[in-house]
Write a protein that holds these residues in place. Sequence first.
Motif, PDB file in Angstrom:
ATOM      1  N   GLU A  36       0.819  -1.210   0.000  1.00  0.00           N
ATOM      2  CA  GLU A  36       0.000   0.000   0.000  1.00  0.00           C
ATOM      3  C   GLU A  36       0.852   1.259   0.000  1.00  0.00           C
ATOM      4  N   LEU A  37       1.961   1.210   0.726  1.00  0.00           N
ATOM      5  CA  LEU A  37       2.795   2.396   0.873  1.00  0.00           C
ATOM      6  C   LEU A  37       3.721   2.636  -0.316  1.00  0.00           C
ATOM      7  N   GLU A  66       9.834  -5.133   8.469  1.00  0.00           N
ATOM      8  CA  GLU A  66       8.845  -4.241   9.046  1.00  0.00           C
ATOM      9  C   GLU A  66       8.930  -2.886   8.353  1.00  0.00           C
ATOM     10  N   VAL A  67       7.864  -2.123   8.483  1.00  0.00           N
ATOM     11  CA  VAL A  67       7.839  -0.767   7.955  1.00  0.00           C
ATOM     12  C   VAL A  67       8.494   0.134   8.997  1.00  0.00           C
ATOM     13  N   VAL A  73       8.984   7.714   4.812  1.00  0.00           N
ATOM     14  CA  VAL A  73       9.530   8.829   4.039  1.00  0.00           C
ATOM     15  C   VAL A  73       9.663   8.425   2.570  1.00  0.00           C
ATOM     16  N   GLN A  74      10.114   7.208   2.331  1.00  0.00           N
ATOM     17  CA  GLN A  74      10.219   6.685   0.959  1.00  0.00           C
ATOM     18  C   GLN A  74       8.843   6.684   0.289  1.00  0.00           C
ATOM     19  N   SER A  75       7.817   6.313   1.019  1.00  0.00           N
ATOM     20  CA  SER A  75       6.463   6.313   0.489  1.00  0.00           C
ATOM     21  C   SER A  75       6.019   7.725   0.129  1.00  0.00           C
ATOM     22  N   ALA A  76       6.316   8.683   1.002  1.00  0.00           N
ATOM     23  CA  ALA A  76       5.940  10.074   0.724  1.00  0.00           C
ATOM     24  C   ALA A  76       6.636  10.571  -0.545  1.00  0.00           C
ATOM     25  N   ARG A  77       7.897  10.219  -0.709  1.00  0.00           N
ATOM     26  CA  ARG A  77       8.610  10.606  -1.938  1.00  0.00           C
ATOM     27  C   ARG A  77       7.983   9.940  -3.161  1.00  0.00           C
ATOM     28  N   SER A  78       7.539   8.692  -3.002  1.00  0.00           N
ATOM     29  CA  SER A  78       6.939   7.999  -4.141  1.00  0.00           C
ATOM     30  C   SER A  78       5.607   8.640  -4.534  1.00  0.00           C
ATOM     31  N   ALA A  94      -1.236   8.235  -1.219  1.00  0.00           N
ATOM     32  CA  ALA A  94      -1.177   9.269  -0.176  1.00  0.00           C
ATOM     33  C   ALA A  94      -2.185   8.961   0.931  1.00  0.00           C
ATOM     34  N   ARG A  95      -3.384   8.545   0.559  1.00  0.00           N
ATOM     35  CA  ARG A  95      -4.395   8.176   1.563  1.00  0.00           C
ATOM     36  C   ARG A  95      -3.919   6.991   2.399  1.00  0.00           C
ATOM     37  N   ALA A  96      -3.341   5.990   1.733  1.00  0.00           N
ATOM     38  CA  ALA A  96      -2.821   4.824   2.458  1.00  0.00           C
ATOM     39  C   ALA A  96      -1.705   5.242   3.403  1.00  0.00           C
ATOM     40  N   LEU A  97      -0.852   6.140   2.949  1.00  0.00           N
ATOM     41  CA  LEU A  97       0.245   6.629   3.779  1.00  0.00           C
ATOM     42  C   LEU A  97      -0.285   7.354   5.016  1.00  0.00           C
ATOM     43  N   LEU A  98      -1.244   8.229   4.818  1.00  0.00           N
ATOM     44  CA  LEU A  98      -1.810   8.963   5.951  1.00  0.00           C
ATOM     45  C   LEU A  98      -2.519   8.041   6.935  1.00  0.00           C
TER      46      LEU A  98
END
Length: 125
Positions: A36-37, A66-67, A73-78, A94-98
Amino acid sequence: AGFVDSLRELRFVPTAGGSLHRASELFHPKVHAAAELLGVEGAYPAGVFSAPDLLSALERLGLRGEVTRGAVVQSARSVQELSASDGEAALRRARALLRYVDTHAAALPEDGAFAARSDEAPAES
């Protein structure tokens, strides 16, 4: 450096997206949140490298179990990168990240990638 240390530095593990990565850049398939991330195509080893015996070897080379904060941070950049090519996919990620951060922020372990950047001064606007 020893043989195992040399393998840790090589990008030889393929993903479903076709790119090659170090084992330490990927997640064990049991870490479902990584899909998801970061997207399935770039989060996990693919092909023969997803077999249980090879996953065990990849764990010894640093496959993530593990996450961590660095992965968030990598997810946010993606999300930022994805927004240039696929706005809908970027929004879903972005929704999954939040959601993930809202639920797990206090328990996220630090890792080398985050710790190395955490003492950098924030950019001024």
